[in-house]
Design a protein around this motif. Structure first.
Motif, PDB file in Angstrom:
ATOM      1  N   ARG A 122     -42.767 -17.032  13.182  1.00 54.23           N
ATOM      2  CA  ARG A 122     -43.563 -16.222  11.657  1.00 54.23           C
ATOM      3  C   ARG A 122     -42.591 -16.887  10.732  1.00 54.23           C
ATOM      4  NH1 ARG A 122     -41.685 -11.557  12.189  1.00 54.23           N
ATOM      5  NH2 ARG A 122     -39.972 -11.990  11.037  1.00 54.23           N
ATOM      6  N   ARG A 123     -42.158 -17.776  10.275  1.00 56.01           N
ATOM      7  CA  ARG A 123     -41.163 -18.317   9.777  1.00 56.01           C
ATOM      8  C   ARG A 123     -41.586 -20.627  10.023  1.00 56.01           C
ATOM      9  NH1 ARG A 123     -35.042 -18.016   7.574  1.00 56.01           N
ATOM     10  NH2 ARG A 123     -36.016 -19.540   6.115  1.00 56.01           N
ATOM     11  N   GLY A 124     -42.371 -20.530  11.005  1.00 56.37           N
ATOM     12  CA  GLY A 124     -42.877 -21.693  11.587  1.00 56.37           C
ATOM     13  C   GLY A 124     -40.832 -22.716  11.896  1.00 56.37           C
ATOM     14  N   ILE A 125     -41.017 -22.126  12.634  1.00 55.73           N
ATOM     15  CA  ILE A 125     -39.543 -23.208  13.513  1.00 55.73           C
ATOM     16  C   ILE A 125     -39.639 -22.665  14.509  1.00 55.73           C
ATOM     17  CG2 ILE A 125     -37.215 -22.695  13.510  1.00 55.73           C
ATOM     18  CD1 ILE A 125     -37.085 -21.287  11.138  1.00 55.73           C
ATOM     19  N   GLN A 126     -38.945 -23.685  15.762  1.00 53.88           N
ATOM     20  CA  GLN A 126     -40.440 -24.702  16.969  1.00 53.88           C
ATOM     21  C   GLN A 126     -38.664 -23.096  17.432  1.00 53.88           C
ATOM     22  OE1 GLN A 126     -39.697 -28.440  18.674  1.00 53.88           O
ATOM     23  NE2 GLN A 126     -39.978 -27.807  20.509  1.00 53.88           N
ATOM     24  N   ALA A 127     -38.875 -22.691  18.431  1.00 52.87           N
ATOM     25  CA  ALA A 127     -37.522 -21.879  19.070  1.00 52.87           C
ATOM     26  C   ALA A 127     -37.188 -22.885  20.667  1.00 52.87           C
ATOM     27  CB  ALA A 127     -38.387 -20.759  20.028  1.00 52.87           C
ATOM     28  N   VAL A 128     -36.321 -23.361  20.485  1.00 51.58           N
ATOM     29  CA  VAL A 128     -35.625 -23.823  21.971  1.00 51.58           C
ATOM     30  C   VAL A 128     -34.672 -22.657  22.664  1.00 51.58           C
ATOM     31  CG1 VAL A 128     -35.105 -26.219  22.660  1.00 51.58           C
ATOM     32  CG2 VAL A 128     -36.068 -26.435  20.684  1.00 51.58           C
ATOM     33  N   ILE A 129     -34.880 -22.185  23.095  1.00 53.54           N
ATOM     34  CA  ILE A 129     -34.305 -21.168  23.575  1.00 53.54           C
ATOM     35  C   ILE A 129     -35.149 -20.683  25.033  1.00 53.54           C
ATOM     36  CG2 ILE A 129     -33.110 -18.519  23.471  1.00 53.54           C
ATOM     37  CD1 ILE A 129     -34.477 -18.901  20.537  1.00 53.54           C
ATOM     38  N   PRO A 130     -33.957 -21.326  26.246  1.00 56.80           N
ATOM     39  CA  PRO A 130     -34.410 -20.591  27.702  1.00 56.80           C
ATOM     40  C   PRO A 130     -34.682 -19.043  28.010  1.00 56.80           C
ATOM     41  CG  PRO A 130     -32.518 -21.528  27.650  1.00 56.80           C
ATOM     42  CD  PRO A 130     -32.361 -21.640  26.117  1.00 56.80           C
ATOM     43  N   GLU A 131     -35.646 -18.164  29.094  1.00 55.02           N
ATOM     44  CA  GLU A 131     -35.635 -17.021  28.999  1.00 55.02           C
ATOM     45  C   GLU A 131     -34.358 -17.134  29.614  1.00 55.02           C
ATOM     46  OE1 GLU A 131     -39.691 -15.335  29.484  1.00 55.02           O
ATOM     47  OE2 GLU A 131     -39.489 -17.236  30.491  1.00 55.02           O
ATOM     48  N   ARG A 132     -34.243 -15.642  30.048  1.00 52.75           N
ATOM     49  CA  ARG A 132     -33.497 -14.956  30.996  1.00 52.75           C
ATOM     50  C   ARG A 132     -33.917 -14.761  32.289  1.00 52.75           C
ATOM     51  NH1 ARG A 132     -31.961 -11.653  27.006  1.00 52.75           N
ATOM     52  NH2 ARG A 132     -32.105  -9.303  27.999  1.00 52.75           N
ATOM     53  N   SER A 133     -33.013 -14.867  33.257  1.00 56.66           N
ATOM     54  CA  SER A 133     -33.742 -14.504  34.467  1.00 56.66           C
ATOM     55  C   SER A 133     -33.680 -13.685  34.346  1.00 56.66           C
ATOM     56  CB  SER A 133     -32.397 -14.776  35.884  1.00 56.66           C
ATOM     57  OG  SER A 133     -31.986 -14.402  35.271  1.00 56.66           O
ATOM     58  N   ASP A 134     -33.513 -12.266  34.270  1.00 55.09           N
ATOM     59  CA  ASP A 134     -34.121 -10.633  34.525  1.00 55.09           C
ATOM     60  C   ASP A 134     -35.482 -11.060  34.172  1.00 55.09           C
ATOM     61  OD1 ASP A 134     -32.200 -11.262  32.147  1.00 55.09           O
ATOM     62  OD2 ASP A 134     -33.364  -8.710  31.242  1.00 55.09           O
ATOM     63  N   GLN A 135     -35.596 -11.770  32.500  1.00 53.14           N
ATOM     64  CA  GLN A 135     -36.738 -11.926  31.315  1.00 53.14           C
ATOM     65  C   GLN A 135     -37.845 -11.948  32.017  1.00 53.14           C
ATOM     66  OE1 GLN A 135     -35.230 -13.742  27.725  1.00 53.14           O
ATOM     67  NE2 GLN A 135     -34.812 -11.370  27.292  1.00 53.14           N
ATOM     68  N   VAL A 136     -37.536 -13.161  32.569  1.00 51.41           N
ATOM     69  CA  VAL A 136     -38.895 -14.162  33.656  1.00 51.41           C
ATOM     70  C   VAL A 136     -38.688 -12.924  34.794  1.00 51.41           C
ATOM     71  CG1 VAL A 136     -39.623 -16.067  35.273  1.00 51.41           C
ATOM     72  CG2 VAL A 136     -37.535 -16.344  33.337  1.00 51.41           C
ATOM     73  N   ALA A 137     -38.553 -12.318  36.088  1.00 55.76           N
ATOM     74  CA  ALA A 137     -38.890 -11.854  36.597  1.00 55.76           C
ATOM     75  C   ALA A 137     -39.608 -10.791  36.730  1.00 55.76           C
ATOM     76  CB  ALA A 137     -37.327 -10.914  37.589  1.00 55.76           C
ATOM     77  N   ASN A 138     -39.359  -9.369  35.107  1.00 49.81           N
ATOM     78  CA  ASN A 138     -39.986  -8.782  34.153  1.00 49.81           C
ATOM     79  C   ASN A 138     -41.172  -9.355  33.780  1.00 49.81           C
ATOM     80  OD1 ASN A 138     -40.137  -6.016  33.698  1.00 49.81           O
ATOM     81  ND2 ASN A 138     -40.296  -7.212  31.590  1.00 49.81           N
ATOM     82  N   ARG A 139     -41.483 -10.604  33.777  1.00 50.03           N
ATOM     83  CA  ARG A 139     -42.701 -10.708  32.604  1.00 50.03           C
ATOM     84  C   ARG A 139     -43.958 -10.888  34.463  1.00 50.03           C
ATOM     85  NH1 ARG A 139     -43.670 -16.345  33.072  1.00 50.03           N
ATOM     86  NH2 ARG A 139     -41.616 -16.285  32.941  1.00 50.03           N
ATOM     87  N   LYS A 140     -43.412 -12.104  35.697  1.00 48.47           N
ATOM     88  CA  LYS A 140     -43.938 -11.954  37.067  1.00 48.47           C
ATOM     89  C   LYS A 140     -44.110 -10.650  36.973  1.00 48.47           C
ATOM     90  CE  LYS A 140     -41.854 -16.669  37.954  1.00 48.47           C
ATOM     91  NZ  LYS A 140     -41.358 -17.305  38.291  1.00 48.47           N
ATOM     92  N   ARG A 141     -43.313 -10.038  37.019  1.00 51.26           N
ATOM     93  CA  ARG A 141     -43.568  -8.710  37.933  1.00 51.26           C
ATOM     94  C   ARG A 141     -44.933  -7.725  37.233  1.00 51.26           C
ATOM     95  NH1 ARG A 141     -41.781  -3.449  36.286  1.00 51.26           N
ATOM     96  NH2 ARG A 141     -41.021  -4.666  35.246  1.00 51.26           N
ATOM     97  N   ARG A 142     -44.821  -7.864  36.186  1.00 51.87           N
ATOM     98  CA  ARG A 142     -46.533  -7.693  35.470  1.00 51.87           C
ATOM     99  C   ARG A 142     -47.528  -8.037  35.193  1.00 51.87           C
ATOM    100  NH1 ARG A 142     -44.394  -5.951  28.769  1.00 51.87           N
ATOM    101  NH2 ARG A 142     -46.225  -4.612  29.313  1.00 51.87           N
ATOM    102  N   GLY A 143     -47.285  -9.088  35.882  1.00 46.27           N
ATOM    103  CA  GLY A 143     -48.589  -9.848  36.305  1.00 46.27           C
ATOM    104  C   GLY A 143     -48.866 -10.473  34.749  1.00 46.27           C
ATOM    105  N   SER A 144     -51.044 -10.320  34.748  1.00 43.20           N
ATOM    106  CA  SER A 144     -50.995 -11.165  33.658  1.00 43.20           C
ATOM    107  C   SER A 144     -51.059 -10.489  32.133  1.00 43.20           C
ATOM    108  CB  SER A 144     -52.834 -11.158  33.641  1.00 43.20           C
ATOM    109  OG  SER A 144     -52.797  -9.346  33.542  1.00 43.20           O
ATOM    110  N   LYS A 145     -50.162  -9.175  32.720  1.00 39.17           N
ATOM    111  CA  LYS A 145     -49.887  -8.130  31.541  1.00 39.17           C
ATOM    112  C   LYS A 145     -48.631  -9.195  30.676  1.00 39.17           C
ATOM    113  CE  LYS A 145     -51.521  -3.625  32.326  1.00 39.17           C
ATOM    114  NZ  LYS A 145     -52.493  -2.539  32.392  1.00 39.17           N
TER     115      LYS A 145
END
Length: 299
Positions: free
Chosen positions: A214-237
């Motif tokens: 929202r503030r136009g600042i580039q985020a350089v923050i890696p994802e946590r492994s649980d967030q990656v797994a949850n995203r993949k589990r939900r598929g396209s959603k």
């Protein structure tokens, strides 16, 4: 005064002397020599001794403690740091690729014998009011305090906030970013937006990424492994993978190195101060000495 006891050079003192409060128009006794007092405050935090054990070269320890208490609560230290940051930015010294993190410091038993309320969230917008918990909390290391810190790309401090040791890092990201303000020398708005913000996985949340987007600042923050797994589990959603500039993330270690510089002052590496105000005041004073060194070659 012995050179072993002093830190500030004549040039450094000339830069900040006009920013020190004046006794003119103030009730009570006039201020003693500001330079001697400031050197005494620096010595105390640098060495990590009780206030009453300050060498007599600096004058009465009670006066030095009271002056530091006053300057920590009336915004004097913050005003001096703000001016130095403005001068550094005008000279092109500030690197606007910032890094955010926290460091946890053990609170000595001398710092923990005041009654304190626990369980309530303190207000970090009230920098000059003592929080009910005195920014001390129980964590794995016992009674501890956290310094939440935002530094520029060359590990120089821009924002310093403190909180209890058990407090999370992610909830403090917004207050830390909100506290970033570097005034202009002359006309123009203060700069409050860095080019990019680097942080570790503790700051990986949708709210933080949305705030930066929202503030136009580039985020350089890696994802946590649980967030990656949850995203993949939900598929396209689950949404798209989070982009990460890996080359930029390699530079995140500047904030860890910045903490190492801070903790060269033993009174910051371990908290001996009962009041959060005076402990943070010591950290801001450390930041002042860091920027004074950076500005030594500027008019």
């Amino acid at each position: 005064m012995s050179s072993r006891l002093s830190v500030l050079t004549d040039a450094q003192w000339e830069r900040i002397e006009p920013l020190m409060p004046s006794s003119e128009g103030r009730r009570g006794r006039p201020f003693n020599d500001h330079r001697l007092t400031v050197e005494g405050i620096i010595y105390r935090f640098r060495v990590g001794i009780p206030w009453r054990d300050l060498p007599r070269d600096f004058g009465p320890w009670q006066s030095i403690w009271k002056r530091h208490r006053r300057f920590s609560s009336d915004g004097t230290w913050d005003a001096i740091l703000s001016r130095l940051l403005a001068e550094a930015d005008a000279a092109g010294l500030v690197d606007w690729e910032v890094s955010v993190d926290s460091t946890i410091n053990r609170a000595h038993q001398h710092a923990t014998n005041l009654p304190r309320a626990t369980g309530a969230l303190p207000s970090y917008k009230k920098l000059f009011e003592e929080p009910d918990d005195h920014a001390i909390g129980m964590s794995r290391g016992g009674l501890t305090t956290k310094i939440h810190h935002l530094c520029d790309g060359k590990m120089r401090p821009l924002v310093i906030l403190i909180g209890p040791g058990q407090g999370g890092d992610a909830p403090m990201f917004a207050p830390v970013l909100e506290a970033l303000r570097v005034d202009r020398i002359g006309p123009g708005r203060a700069r409050t937006r860095p080019d990019r913000a680097l942080a570790d996985k503790a700051y990986s949340s949708r709210a933080i990424r949305e705030l930066l987007r929202r503030r136009g600042i580039q985020a350089v923050i890696p994802e946590r492994s649980d967030q990656v797994a949850n995203r993949k589990r939900r598929g396209s959603k689950g949404g798209r993978p989070v982009g990460l500039d890996k080359e930029a993330y390699k530079r995140r270690n500047v904030v860890e190195r910045s903490f190492n510089v801070f903790k060269q002052w033993r009174g910051l590496a371990t908290r001996y101060d009962k009041l959060a105000l005076t402990y943070r005041g010591g950290a801001v004073l450390r930041a002042i000495t860091i920027w004074l060194k950076e500005l030594r070659d500027t008019p």
